[in-house]
Design an enzyme around this catalytic site. Sequence first.
Site, PDB file in Angstrom:
ATOM      1  N   GLU A 161      21.873   8.940 -37.236  1.00 52.70           N
ATOM      2  CA  GLU A 161      22.754   8.322 -38.241  1.00 52.70           C
ATOM      3  C   GLU A 161      22.714   6.793 -38.228  1.00 52.70           C
ATOM      4  OE1 GLU A 161      26.652  10.023 -38.503  1.00 52.70           O
ATOM      5  OE2 GLU A 161      25.854  11.997 -39.007  1.00 52.70           O
ATOM      6  N   GLU A 363      23.069  18.503 -38.032  1.00 52.81           N
ATOM      7  CA  GLU A 363      24.528  18.582 -37.913  1.00 52.81           C
ATOM      8  C   GLU A 363      25.099  19.126 -39.211  1.00 52.81           C
ATOM      9  OE1 GLU A 363      26.778  15.128 -36.518  1.00 52.81           O
ATOM     10  OE2 GLU A 363      25.112  14.604 -35.191  1.00 52.81           O
TER      11      GLU A 363
HETATM   12  C1  BGP Z   1      28.440  12.551 -36.965  1.00 56.39           C
HETATM   13  C2  BGP Z   1      27.972  12.149 -35.597  1.00 56.39           C
HETATM   14  C3  BGP Z   1      28.424  13.028 -34.484  1.00 56.39           C
HETATM   15  C4  BGP Z   1      29.743  13.727 -34.686  1.00 56.39           C
HETATM   16  C5  BGP Z   1      30.012  14.151 -36.100  1.00 56.39           C
HETATM   17  C6  BGP Z   1      31.428  14.580 -36.376  1.00 56.39           C
HETATM   18  O1  BGP Z   1      28.572  11.415 -37.735  1.00 56.39           O
HETATM   19  O2  BGP Z   1      26.562  12.111 -35.541  1.00 56.39           O
HETATM   20  O3  BGP Z   1      28.295  12.309 -33.298  1.00 56.39           O
HETATM   21  O4  BGP Z   1      30.784  13.260 -33.964  1.00 56.39           O
HETATM   22  O5  BGP Z   1      29.682  13.157 -37.031  1.00 56.39           O
HETATM   23  O6  BGP Z   1      32.253  13.467 -36.528  1.00 56.39           O
HETATM   24  P1  BGP Z   1      33.698  13.367 -35.923  1.00 56.39           P
HETATM   25  O7  BGP Z   1      33.534  13.513 -34.466  1.00 56.39           O
HETATM   26  O8  BGP Z   1      34.194  12.021 -36.301  1.00 56.39           O
HETATM   27  O9  BGP Z   1      34.495  14.427 -36.555  1.00 56.39           O
END
Ligand code: BGP
Length: 466
Positions: A161, A363
């Site tokens: 990201e 993800e």
């Molecule tokens: C993405 C990241 C992750 C993860 C996910 C969920 O942006 O790559 O590391 O954390 O989002 O986000 P959050 O933890 O803020 O709900």
Amino acid sequence: MMFPNNFLWGASTSAYQCEGAATSYGKGLSVMDVSSVFQECGVTDVEVASDHYHRFIEDISLMAEMGFKAYRFSVSWSRILPNGIGEVNEEGIAHYHRVLDELEKHHIEPIVTMYHFDLPLALQDKGGWSNRSTIDAFTEYASVLFSHFGDRIKYWLTINEQNMMIIHGDALGTSSHRKVNNEKKDLYQQNHHMLVAQAKVMQLCHKMTDAKIGPAPNISSVYPATPHPDDMLAASNASAIRNWLYLDAAVFGKYNSIAWSFMESEGIIPDIHEGDMEVLKSAQPDFIAFNYYSNMTVQRSRGESITQVKDQQMGESEPGYFESVPNHTLNKNEYGWEIDPIGFRYCLREVWDRYSLPMIVTENGLGAKDILVIGDDNIPTVIDDYRIDYLRAHIKQMRLAIEDGCDVFGYCPWSAIDLVSTHQGMNKRYGFIYVNRDEFDLKDLARYKKKSFYWYQSVISKNGTS
Ligand code: BGP
């Protein structure tokens, strides 16, 4: 139509969010270990996180029980090179070899992110990505990884990201907070350095190993709020600035022209050294990995900067170019993230149409305040039907995208086990496996299978039918 036979079903984690052992076994500090996000919001720090560092054998065996074909995780840069460059921490190397041994034992394919938000603090202290020498540091780190693990890893992801670190660095805790004259220009300078570093590392990977490598941005397709042509243009601006700036550079080796003209009008064109564009041009990813949570809806900019929401999936705006608005046709999760499975199909089609490279989803998932209850067998569990519904709907749309002709070779939702959310700590969970700790009470860190564990196990065993 079914998913391909060798489809890589699995799930994801990242080092700083689950490993713990943040200051042990020779590891140097990373920016995430000292992130003000955790301090300011009073959410779980990452000192212990999910204790995956000590419990990876148990965790991987649970992944194997679910039938995982792949596990996407990240290597902690400062565990390998405590100062970001220079001396190698042999304990760190040995640790990841043990993780790979365990995965091999269970025939689980490792998909390894080199850098997931956790820049070594020693590099940040020298200016982080604003400092051009971080390009060399990343290349050095990559060469250490390729020489130690090159023959054991088939799939590498460069930077997780990158686009969110540029757009939402404050919310994620990855920003440097340096005092600079033009903060925005500095960010796009950092972006340029990351793009060059990524290109060099992709080249190096192809030179040193037989592995495949690709970028891992967060991609959201962008809908216009109305059919008004100004809103259509705003959507095109948003897509260029949020998505294609990053992927065009990674795949085509050039700056996206709409994003370039945005940078020009804003006076934030980065300093580009002689030879940089050739470096970008000569590197080619083998696939595109991307994270999808939701799409985005925008309207023409009213010229005002809307309130910056401290969340990487919401509230993006660029005064003069676009501003995001809620999409009232979609439901939201309890954190306000829109749920858009059909948009997932749309997003896969868009990326496929544009780049014609194989794609892996690294993800996708639903964050929720899970509640532990006692199951029928007297063992604690979480009845997370909401997560099952979310994942089922997205898997269905991914199958339809494959029917549309998209080449998708794997699906690794977020997350394999519960871990520390970027800015909600342990209050917001994503895992198939519950980790028994609270925000500030470590409890016993025991692992419990959620209802979604059994559901995903059955999805994988039937290669995608649920
Ligand atoms: C993405 C990241 C992750 C993860 C996910 C969920 O942006 O790559 O590391 O954390 O989002 O986000 P959050 O933890 O803020 O709900």
